[in-house]
Design a protein around this motif. Sequence first.
Motif, short mmCIF file in Angstrom:
data_model
loop_
_atom_site.label_atom_id
_atom_site.label_comp_id
_atom_site.label_asym_id
_atom_site.label_seq_id
_atom_site.Cartn_x
_atom_site.Cartn_y
_atom_site.Cartn_z
N UNK A 296 -3.92 52.49 90.61
CA UNK A 296 -4.96 53.53 90.72
C UNK A 296 -6.08 53.26 89.75
N UNK A 297 -5.73 52.69 88.60
CA UNK A 297 -6.77 52.34 87.62
C UNK A 297 -6.58 50.91 87.15
N UNK A 298 -7.70 50.24 86.94
CA UNK A 298 -7.64 48.89 86.35
C UNK A 298 -8.06 49.04 84.89
N UNK A 299 -7.15 48.69 83.99
CA UNK A 299 -7.47 48.83 82.56
C UNK A 299 -8.56 47.82 82.18
N UNK A 300 -9.48 48.26 81.34
CA UNK A 300 -10.57 47.37 80.93
C UNK A 300 -10.06 46.30 79.97
N UNK A 301 -8.99 46.63 79.23
CA UNK A 301 -8.41 45.67 78.28
C UNK A 301 -6.95 45.43 78.63
N UNK A 302 -6.42 44.33 78.15
CA UNK A 302 -5.02 44.00 78.44
C UNK A 302 -4.10 45.14 77.99
N UNK A 303 -3.21 45.54 78.89
CA UNK A 303 -2.30 46.63 78.55
C UNK A 303 -1.26 46.10 77.55
N UNK A 304 -1.15 46.80 76.41
CA UNK A 304 -0.23 46.34 75.34
C UNK A 304 1.12 47.00 75.49
N UNK A 305 2.15 46.29 75.09
CA UNK A 305 3.46 46.96 75.07
C UNK A 305 3.51 47.86 73.85
N UNK A 308 7.75 52.51 73.82
CA UNK A 308 8.46 53.17 74.92
C UNK A 308 9.19 52.14 75.79
N UNK A 309 10.31 52.59 76.37
CA UNK A 309 11.17 51.67 77.13
C UNK A 309 10.63 51.40 78.52
N UNK A 310 9.75 52.24 79.00
CA UNK A 310 9.26 52.03 80.37
C UNK A 310 7.77 52.31 80.45
N UNK A 311 7.19 51.84 81.54
CA UNK A 311 5.77 52.05 81.77
C UNK A 311 5.63 52.47 83.23
N UNK A 312 4.96 53.54 83.47
CA UNK A 312 4.83 54.00 84.85
C UNK A 312 3.44 53.66 85.37
N UNK A 313 3.41 53.06 86.54
CA UNK A 313 2.13 52.72 87.16
C UNK A 313 1.89 53.69 88.30
#
Length: 436
Positions: A296-305, A308-313
């Motif tokens: 739904x969204x394109x992050x302008x910068x690299x998504x950092x870890x 948190x144990x999970x990441x929801x897209x």
Amino acid sequence: MIGPPSSLRATMEVIGVFKDRPILLGVTGSIAAYKAADLASKLTQAGARVTVVMTEAATRFVTPLTFQAVTGQPVYTDLWTLEHHIPHVGLAQNAALLAIAPATANMIAKLAHGLADDLLSVTALAARCPILVAPAMDAGMYEHPATTANLRALAERGVHIAGPACGRMASGLVGPGRMLEPTELAGHIRYLLSRGGPLSGRRVVVTAGGTREPLDPVRFLTNRSSGRQGFALAQAALDRGADVTLITAPVALETPWGAERIEVQTAEEMCQAVLAAAETADVLLMAAAVADYRPAETAAHKIKKDASASLTLTLTRTPDILAAVAERRDRTGLPAVVVGFAAETDDLLRYAHEKLLTKHLDLIAANDVSIPDSGFEVTTNRVTLLDTQGGVERLDLLSKTEVAERILERVRGLLAEAAQPPVATANTRPDQGKQT
Ligand code: C5P
């Protein structure tokens, strides 16, 4: 019986466009003449009947015997022997194509000015078939105004100039003047031989590859599509004489010579490119594996870890390209024929049939991507073709090239049907509705 080891099997398959076509290969005195032997071999393996005509200078680089060995045909070198004096007229008249590769600056000058003082230049002057010239020369000769003017004159006369490439030459100089590689030249020749085929004057748009839906500047969502089936379809359409636009997501495949390649990344970009190309297309072959959802969204910068144990897209729908095409087609009538593809892992024919109807297709190629030799990332495909008349044609396991051939034959039939005037049904006689 044990067959030959795989390393000894024929390296190139016979290709329909080349099969039994008489090709004249003119070879002139350039060091690139050694590559012409490879070209002669490739054309012969593809099924052509290749007759070689060499200038005297060419025989100093490569012997006629080399060409005779790879083509299995006599090689002609001399205008002044009795048995060669008449054949040049016959050679020129019967040829489907005359390819002069390599063509020296001297031969190009002779062709441009209509000089005819050796067997090859006489043959070229007598020829009425398409002519291809592959320049090969060194040390700035290609850039000399005389050569430039001669090549321009030939191009204006309809001669197909193939190359030259830029790179290192025999002298050690780097620049334009290298003869194109034999595989590239074979591609040009294939294109020229195909013109005038059954789809000539038709525009075919093909999509290929898996779209890339970006998540951030370094990541994207995509699928396993290699683009091979789409590229094979583009080649099959070219081979039948069509003008081809190939709209492709990133794939590691060479463009078939003669196709216009449009590179896209996302489903949205592919949709825009298809809608623009479809406006003037007779046929759309939608072989691309288009993502149904994108981030739904394109992050302008690299998504950092983070901790948190999970990441929801969150994903959102991409445009349905075929639905957009169908909507326009209702108004314009173009493209006359639309073919879709269905790659499924289960209940293949039911889903394919549904898509045939909902996407307003004329034909759908259904392939079961759950079996190992079919679908993504392999060179073979097991396809069933469904049409709007309820026809179900199950093809055997075939190479993607053969699948493309079968689909293009169906497209020819569909185009012919589309050109027919609507058939009068039992209760609409031609005289009905007339005022009497
Ligand atoms: O992804 P799906 O199986 O629905 O694809 C079926 C057909 O629809 C294919 O020909 C594909 O190229 C096309 N398609 C499309 N637009 C999409 C998804 C698929 O035109 N967004």
